[in-house]
Design a protein around this motif. Structure first.
Motif, PDB file in Angstrom:
ATOM      1  N   ARG B   5       0.816  -1.213   0.000  1.00  0.00           N
ATOM      2  CA  ARG B   5       0.000   0.000   0.000  1.00  0.00           C
ATOM      3  C   ARG B   5       0.855   1.270   0.000  1.00  0.00           C
ATOM      4  O   ARG B   5       0.325   2.367  -0.024  1.00  0.00           O
ATOM      5  N   ALA B 133      -5.910   7.044   4.448  1.00  0.00           N
ATOM      6  CA  ALA B 133      -5.735   6.603   3.063  1.00  0.00           C
ATOM      7  C   ALA B 133      -5.882   5.097   2.934  1.00  0.00           C
ATOM      8  O   ALA B 133      -5.657   4.345   3.888  1.00  0.00           O
ATOM      9  N   THR B 134      -6.241   4.703   1.721  1.00  0.00           N
ATOM     10  CA  THR B 134      -6.223   3.285   1.360  1.00  0.00           C
ATOM     11  C   THR B 134      -4.807   2.878   0.970  1.00  0.00           C
ATOM     12  O   THR B 134      -4.337   1.793   1.320  1.00  0.00           O
ATOM     13  N   THR B 137       0.328   6.076  -3.896  1.00  0.00           N
ATOM     14  CA  THR B 137       0.747   5.634  -5.233  1.00  0.00           C
ATOM     15  C   THR B 137       2.257   5.815  -5.424  1.00  0.00           C
ATOM     16  O   THR B 137       2.932   6.419  -4.585  1.00  0.00           O
ATOM     17  N   ILE B 143      -4.541   7.884  -1.922  1.00  0.00           N
ATOM     18  CA  ILE B 143      -5.868   7.359  -2.272  1.00  0.00           C
ATOM     19  C   ILE B 143      -6.718   7.362  -1.001  1.00  0.00           C
ATOM     20  O   ILE B 143      -6.396   6.671  -0.036  1.00  0.00           O
ATOM     21  N   THR B 145     -10.065   6.983   1.669  1.00  0.00           N
ATOM     22  CA  THR B 145     -10.850   5.798   2.045  1.00  0.00           C
ATOM     23  C   THR B 145     -12.338   6.088   1.813  1.00  0.00           C
ATOM     24  O   THR B 145     -12.738   6.224   0.659  1.00  0.00           O
ATOM     25  N   GLU B 171      -8.224  -2.733  -0.740  1.00  0.00           N
ATOM     26  CA  GLU B 171      -7.522  -1.983  -1.791  1.00  0.00           C
ATOM     27  C   GLU B 171      -8.424  -1.702  -2.984  1.00  0.00           C
ATOM     28  O   GLU B 171      -8.145  -0.827  -3.800  1.00  0.00           O
ATOM     29  N   GLU B 174      -9.541   1.754  -4.425  1.00  0.00           N
ATOM     30  CA  GLU B 174      -8.841   2.520  -5.458  1.00  0.00           C
ATOM     31  C   GLU B 174      -9.719   2.594  -6.707  1.00  0.00           C
ATOM     32  O   GLU B 174     -10.231   1.589  -7.177  1.00  0.00           O
ATOM     33  N   HIS B 177     -12.563   7.250  -6.167  1.00  0.00           N
ATOM     34  CA  HIS B 177     -12.495   8.695  -5.947  1.00  0.00           C
ATOM     35  C   HIS B 177     -12.172   9.438  -7.233  1.00  0.00           C
ATOM     36  O   HIS B 177     -11.534   8.898  -8.134  1.00  0.00           O
ATOM     37  N   SER B 202      -8.304  12.960 -10.961  1.00  0.00           N
ATOM     38  CA  SER B 202      -7.424  11.808 -10.782  1.00  0.00           C
ATOM     39  C   SER B 202      -7.971  10.895  -9.686  1.00  0.00           C
ATOM     40  O   SER B 202      -8.851  11.281  -8.929  1.00  0.00           O
ATOM     41  N   MET B 203      -7.421   9.694  -9.603  1.00  0.00           N
ATOM     42  CA  MET B 203      -7.928   8.732  -8.627  1.00  0.00           C
ATOM     43  C   MET B 203      -7.269   8.893  -7.261  1.00  0.00           C
ATOM     44  O   MET B 203      -7.681   8.268  -6.294  1.00  0.00           O
ATOM     45  N   SER B 204      -6.230   9.743  -7.211  1.00  0.00           N
ATOM     46  CA  SER B 204      -5.581   9.974  -5.912  1.00  0.00           C
ATOM     47  C   SER B 204      -5.312  11.456  -5.730  1.00  0.00           C
ATOM     48  O   SER B 204      -5.332  12.226  -6.696  1.00  0.00           O
TER      49      SER B 204
END
Lengths: 505, 505
Positions: B5, B133-134, B137, B143, B145, B171, B174, B177, B202-204
């Motif tokens: 992670r 965070a999950t 990156t 990322i 939660t 996980e 992911e 978001h 973006s995803m993060s």
């Protein structure tokens, strides 16, 4: 001359007098009429209607939707008891009396909301639109005059349209307007304005020529704006705001050219803008609903590079000059529909600095800008809420006292709330400027009382706040006393005096 | 597992315990912490801080900015007197007591405003961001939660960042978001959301890895949501709203699939959405700030095709199921930053139907949603103002009475205004639904009193309104009586009883 202004050949046969055109108006109709803050309003046909009922004694009751206030026409319609429902704004003395006497239903709306409510279907249908115009294009498009207001949505939705061609408006007004109508959902797109100067629409209001049932030549002028000249207090308030803006630039919270400025109608707003003439600020931009005289002083001083609004609301002298000289300004200004000039999307994107007038504010920063003593309508909320909620910086101004000191504008509890404490960043009176950003209600109260209140009322406000605090709470109040200042005025004519004079504050 | 992670190799050396990480927190700091309506909040480090002061007896005073309410952590921080200033929202019992006792400065903000105020510089600097965070990156992106909240702006502006990796969050979170940060002005662009399902970022959360000073593994769960189960009154209110929506579809004012729905936190909102499970509506969309249990019932019933929010706030049972099954829902939902989920631009563009809860409403439709008896903070305004002002249709719900009938929720004059009559289209109690669109204040009063008030109070409200009308005005009031109902309750414990029982309403 008139033929020049009716470029759609088929429409030239629909020219008639206002007396003839007014026969289209029937009892129970809903009219959508042009006009925003006394400018560009449909005048000839409505006044002819008043003449008709004056002569015939007929009883007629209509709903009148507009951009904002009409000029003298609002008063004329009121005097003839012609109006059943009026929205979204007015500022006429006679109409105000009728509203407060309960003679008509006045629906006071955020100025950006009316077009959306029409689209949503909750305000019924527009039977007839009456729009003042500079000219009609070859394909029937209507070129507005000194305001745009809600005319585009009225024309779009009306069953029939009457156009008043105002022969006193120079044809050079063509090109001043930028007409953009949001699409119906779910096709609605982002409004593509990224800068005050972006043009995103057409120069005329699209109109199916078949809907135009009458074209009336007119030479009636807009009712001039009657701004009270700035007095010493007004200039002091303007000075505080200018100092504050300089301070914000110094601390890096605003850029040197500031941010697009919005200023409400009125003498303080006008004075703040006038004050910029002699400031160090340059390359200023205006994104507002109404351009008052000061905007043109700023143009002439080379301080403002671009201005966007929904109307020109000028004094008689300034109107004459600007109207005849419009070509000089035309490439530095845009008149937009009010749902665009006031749109929360654009106001937030541009980071507008909003300056509007309060009737009264309470110790926590809630603002009443419409209701005298909580009950009697002054004008209406207008666009103040559109701007205050979404601006990057929101300022409200009011003198600390009214009626020769007998009324405090800073009170324990406002009698009506138009703008909640969440939407009020800065409050200004002639006593000072209170920066309320990031403060809790109790912190706001201490700042407001010490900085803004008139000395005649300061101790009493502090006394109220301190006693209220003993009962705890996020926003301490003594509910049994909260409105007592207003009651005292009602009973004695002075917020400072109790009825039996036993206790003088 | 943990290494999995932390995909940025250089950051793996910054793993430490919460006890070690909390030493970054110093007296006087401003923290920006993740968390929105008790979900995805930074838990481990703040609780370790509480342990530190518990043991050392140290006095520490910090400003805590968040997305919205934290879970139990708000109470823990309050109990240890750690907070000097808290914004923009909370909903904890202990913290509520501290706020109302004046022990900390609580700044109650529109949830879409906080990020803008930070950009504008009026809330100072963020010393330290603490983000649950999950995963992290390869380039340091965080990322989130179960919520996004204000985390992107906190990370962008913070000097240092602590990341709590929650090992209990699969996980598979992911991809859930969508992180979009508006550019600073004047580069600001339109937010390119045209549909609830549009992904624009973006995803993060982008983060300079150098700023990350500590990474703390955690297994603490979100504090479960504790929604009161729907009772008969709640179900009745939900029924009225569903009938009304069907009525609007029938009259062509809403499309068959309605419009994107927003619903505030609480049992009525949850019940309205649950009610849709058995309705004829299909292909519904949600554009809201918080997804409660009912959204997943609607997913499972095939009624909702897409949902966008800033957080998942679920009961313990539902949270377990949804968390472990997230991959099943991930392509039908998005979690966004709160300035996007609540953005006036997007809310107005999409034409959201907003449903929120009132504490009390007055006869003119002004709504108090925060202050008990005008003084004591309940939770905060949250996102209700962001939605109510800009939605295409705004509904507020409240039971007609509280405290076993001793308090009327429909009063002559609300003790605090969060939503003005301009922003309230529809009001609902268990007695009925009042459609206030297009009505003047006097018309609103008649409708509200006859449709919504409890019979125990209806005559007294009507009596107040009729006597007030004799004094005239757009919004008639008797200021000397306006708050008397609340005073009566304070004196007698019952709005219906006078102190000396001489006059019983």
């Amino acid at each position: 001359m008139l033929e020049h202004r009716i470029r759609h050949i088929g429409l030239q046969s629909r020219v008639m007098t206002a007396d003839e055109a007014q026969t289209w108006i029937r009892d129970g109709m809903t009219l959508g009429v042009s006009g925003f803050t006394k400018s560009g309003d449909a005048k000839a046909v409505l006044q002819a209607l008043a003449n008709r009922v004056e002569e015939s004694g007929e009883r007629l009751s209509i709903d009148v939707y507009s951009g904002a206030s009409l000029g003298d026409t609002d008063g004329i319609l009121s005097a003839h008891h012609l109006i059943r429902r009026r929205l979204p704004y007015q500022s006429d003395g006679l109409m105000r009396e009728a509203i407060n006497a309960g003679e008509l239903e006045y629906v006071d709306q955020h100025l950006s909301h009316t077009a959306e409510l029409l689209r949503g279907g909750s305000l019924g249908e527009i039977d007839l639109a009456i729009i003042e115009a500079t000219a009609i294009t070859q394909d029937g498009g209507i070129i507005p005059t000194t305001s745009v207001g809600n005319s585009p949505i009225f024309v779009q939705r009306a069953k029939h349209v009457i156009v008043e061609i105002n022969m006193n408006i120079p044809e050079a007004f063509e090109g001043l307007h930028d007409i953009y109508l949001p699409l119906d959902r779910p096709q609605r797109l982002p409004i593509p304005i990224r800068s005050v100067r972006d043009r995103i629409g057409s120069m005329s209001i699209p109109c199916d020529p078949e809907k135009i049932v009458a074209i009336v030549p007119s030479t009636l002028s807009d009712t001039p704006s009657s701004i009270v000249p700035a007095d010493a207090d007004t200039l002091r308030m303007a000075g505080y705001i200018l100092d504050f803006l300089e301070h914000e630039v110094r601390y890096g919270r605003l850029p040197k050219q500031l941010a697009p400025l919005q200023s409400g109608v009125g003498s303080v707003s006008n004075a703040v803008l006038s004050g910029l003439v002699n400031s160090a600020f340059e390359h200023l931009e205006i994104y507002t609903e109404v351009m008052q005289d000061a905007v043109f002083e700023l143009f002439d001083a080379g301080k403002v590079s671009f201005a966007s609004a929904s109307s020109l609301t000028l004094s008689e002298h300034k109107a004459r000059r600007v109207t005849n000289d419009i070509a000089r300004y035309r490439d530095r200004m845009i008149l937009r529909p009010q749902e665009i000039s006031n749109h929360p999307e654009v106001v937030r994107r541009l980071g507008v600095i909003a300056m509007n007038t309060a009737l009264e504010a309470d110790i926590y920063g809630n603002v009443n800008s419409t209701h005298v003593f909580g009950t009697h309508m002054m004008n209406g909320i207008g666009g103040s809420g559109d701007f205050a909620r979404n601006a990057a910086l929101t300022v409200f101004v009011t003198k600390s006292v009214a009626k020769g000191g007998r009324v405090s504008s800073i009170v324990p509890f406002v009698t009506h709330v138009d703008h909640t404490e969440h939407d009020v960043d800065v409050l200004v009176t002639e006593r000072g400027l209170a920066d309320l950003r990031g403060l809790s209600p109790r912190q706001r109260a201490r700042t407001i009382i010490s900085t803004l209140a008139h000395p005649d009322y300061r101790d009493a406000l502090l006394d109220y706040f301190e006693r209220a605090q003993r009962r705890g709470g996020q926003t301490p109040h003594l509910l049994e006393e909260a409105l007592s200042w207003h009651n005292r005025f009602r009973e004695t004519g002075d917020m400072r005096k109790t009825k039996n004079l036993a206790r003088v504050m």
